[in-house]
Design an enzyme around this catalytic site. Structure first.
Site, PDB file in Angstrom:
ATOM      1  N   HIS A 121       0.825  -1.255  -0.043  1.00  0.00           N
ATOM      2  CA  HIS A 121      -0.068  -0.126   0.007  1.00  0.00           C
ATOM      3  C   HIS A 121       0.784   1.418  -0.151  1.00  0.00           C
ATOM      4  O   HIS A 121       0.109   2.219  -0.036  1.00  0.00           O
ATOM      5  CB  HIS A 121      -1.042  -0.029   1.325  1.00  0.00           C
ATOM      6  N   CYS A 122       2.293   1.227   0.191  1.00  0.00           N
ATOM      7  CA  CYS A 122       2.808   2.459   0.124  1.00  0.00           C
ATOM      8  C   CYS A 122       4.017   2.607  -1.072  1.00  0.00           C
ATOM      9  O   CYS A 122       3.832   3.359  -1.611  1.00  0.00           O
ATOM     10  CB  CYS A 122       3.656   2.359   1.275  1.00  0.00           C
ATOM     11  N   ILE A 123       4.955   1.528  -1.171  1.00  0.00           N
ATOM     12  CA  ILE A 123       6.203   1.776  -2.063  1.00  0.00           C
ATOM     13  C   ILE A 123       5.947   1.960  -3.494  1.00  0.00           C
ATOM     14  O   ILE A 123       6.164   2.792  -4.405  1.00  0.00           O
ATOM     15  CB  ILE A 123       7.114   0.707  -1.969  1.00  0.00           C
TER      16      ILE A 123
END
Length: 435
Positions: free
Chosen positions: A272-274
């Site tokens: 969900h971030c990188i």
């Protein structure tokens, strides 16, 4: 007066804490807050299934211990979809998704909808902390106007902070409580409230000068990782063409005791971030007339890796006199990292789509994801296949994308006609192709 009273409640653990979003960030945080001694923690979510699961003593996130969840429920954690209870909250933490649109621009719907839901219920004396990953300026652009509509002045009547989540699902070495917490406030009084609260919950708080600095910190952390993964992914492609084992090269380089940080290549980026965070900065940078070419190039390299893996599969099938079209392909592991049940932005999903689009018959096996999850942009009506020797031999090829510990890879690979190994497992065999 408002500030002093809030600090008192925090110090005494008598503050009511509300957490909006009970997913992979919000639920571990809620458990940690209860374990820190706060007697009333309200978890808000719009998903009735999550609320029902928690109320009935269950847990929908596999890497969290069920006993932790049950103990938290017994000691003050409640789950609800009733946002009017925000009126009773002293500390409110927003842990909602911040995905990208189809045009790779920030999708702020979840933040906007959340602020609309709590708008009638915010009140003087409360602290609101945004933890969702976002672009620099979000707290000032969204939270401050929300407070001002109630004629609440940040730093005097209400306390607004940004403290980015740093969860790493499945990481047994670091937990919510042990990971240092960056915190920035709209004013000094806001920062004081934020640091006072988080210091009761985590071992270390790292205060920064502003919410923008805190927002940028989160982006830098993940962009640093994305860029370096993009570098080794590109190096992998070059090394492959030259007949060089990139993993041998990386291990050799990592023996240098300074100036080198080890990153390993893979089938792409997930989570969900990188895969998402770099585009928040590139989007915002354009407002200032800056083109973040370096960051965007890394994104292009990482996004292209699923196509490269499929290309390796096509070449390997061709060597056996087979076409990809009509072949039966089993994808091993669709979670974005090992030993978790989260498939968000997983490169395995993109690989499955590419295979399907090219006419292959696609199946998957993942012990942590028994049914293909509902996703906004990806759709498969599939359930996980048990990778026994009997089932594996029915497939023309296997693509290992996530090497969960529960997968008996030695047995699986021995039974397979062809394996595309994107995880450098090191298993020998003429039927195993490194990708």
């Amino acid at each position: 007066m408002q500030h002093t009273e809030l600090l008192r409640k925090i110090a005494e653990r008598s503050a009511t804490v509300g957490i909006i979003g009970l997913g992979y960030v919000g639920l571990p945080l809620a458990l940690t807050v209860v374990e820190a001694g706060f007697k009333r923690v309200i978890g808000f979510d719009v998903d009735p299934q999550k609320i029902h699961t928690l109320k009935t003593g269950g847990c929908y996130i596999k890497h969290l211990e069920l006993s932790r969840v049950q103990n938290a429920v017994e000691n003050g954690l409640t789950a609800t979809a009733d946002f009017s209870l925000v009126a009773e909250v002293d500390v409110l933490i927003l842990c909602v998704p911040t995905p990208l649109t189809r045009h790779r621009e920030p999708d702020m719907r979840f933040i906007i909808n959340t602020l609309s839901a709590i708008q009638p219920h915010i009140h003087a004396g409360m602290m609101i902390s945004l933890e969702s990953t976002t672009y620099p300026g979000t707290t000032e652009e969204f939270l401050v106007p929300t407070a001002q509509r109630h004629k609440l002045t940040p730093g005097k009547d209400i306390f607004l902070v940004y403290s980015p989540e740093r969860e790493d699902p499945g990481n047994k070495q670091y937990s919510t409580a042990s990971i240092p917490k960056v915190c920035g406030g709209v004013t000094e009084q806001c920062l004081a409230a934020g640091t006072a609260f988080y210091r009761t919950v985590v071992k270390e708080v790292v205060p920064v000068s502003s919410t923008k600095a805190a927002e940028m910190t989160k982006l830098l952390e993940n962009i640093h990782r994305a860029v370096n993964i993009g570098l080794v992914n590109e190096m992998k492609i070059v090394a492959d063409k030259m007949g060089i084992n990139i993993h041998e090269v990386i291990d050799a380089a990592a023996t240098k005791p300074f100036g080198f940080t080890k990153f390993t290549p893979g089938p792409g980026l997930g989570g969900h971030c990188i895969p998402i965070d770099p585009f928040y900065l590139t989007w915002k940078a354009r407002e200032y007339g800056i083109n973040t070419r370096f960051i965007e190039l890394a994104g292009e390299v990482n996004r292209a890796m699923p196509e490269w893996v499929v290309g390796k599969l096509m070449d390997a099938l061709n060597d056996q006199g087979k076409a990809l079209k009509g072949s039966k392909i089993l994808v091993l592991g669709i979670a974005y990292k090992k030993n978790i049940d989260d498939a968000r932005e997983s490169p395995a999903i993109r690989i499955m789509e590419l295979l399907r689009d090219k006419g292959a018959e696609v199946a998957y096996s993942d012990p942590h994801i028994p049914v293909f999850p509902k996703m906004r942009d990806h759709h498969f009506e599939l359930t996980s296949i048990e990778p026994t020797a009997a089932t594996v031999t029915k497939f023309d090829a296997l693509v290992l994308t996530t090497n969960h510990d529960q997968l008996n890879l030695g047995q699986i690979f021995a039974s397979a006609k062809l394996v595309i190994d994107t995880q450098n497992t090191g298993y020998p065999g003429k039927n195993i192709v490194s990708a």
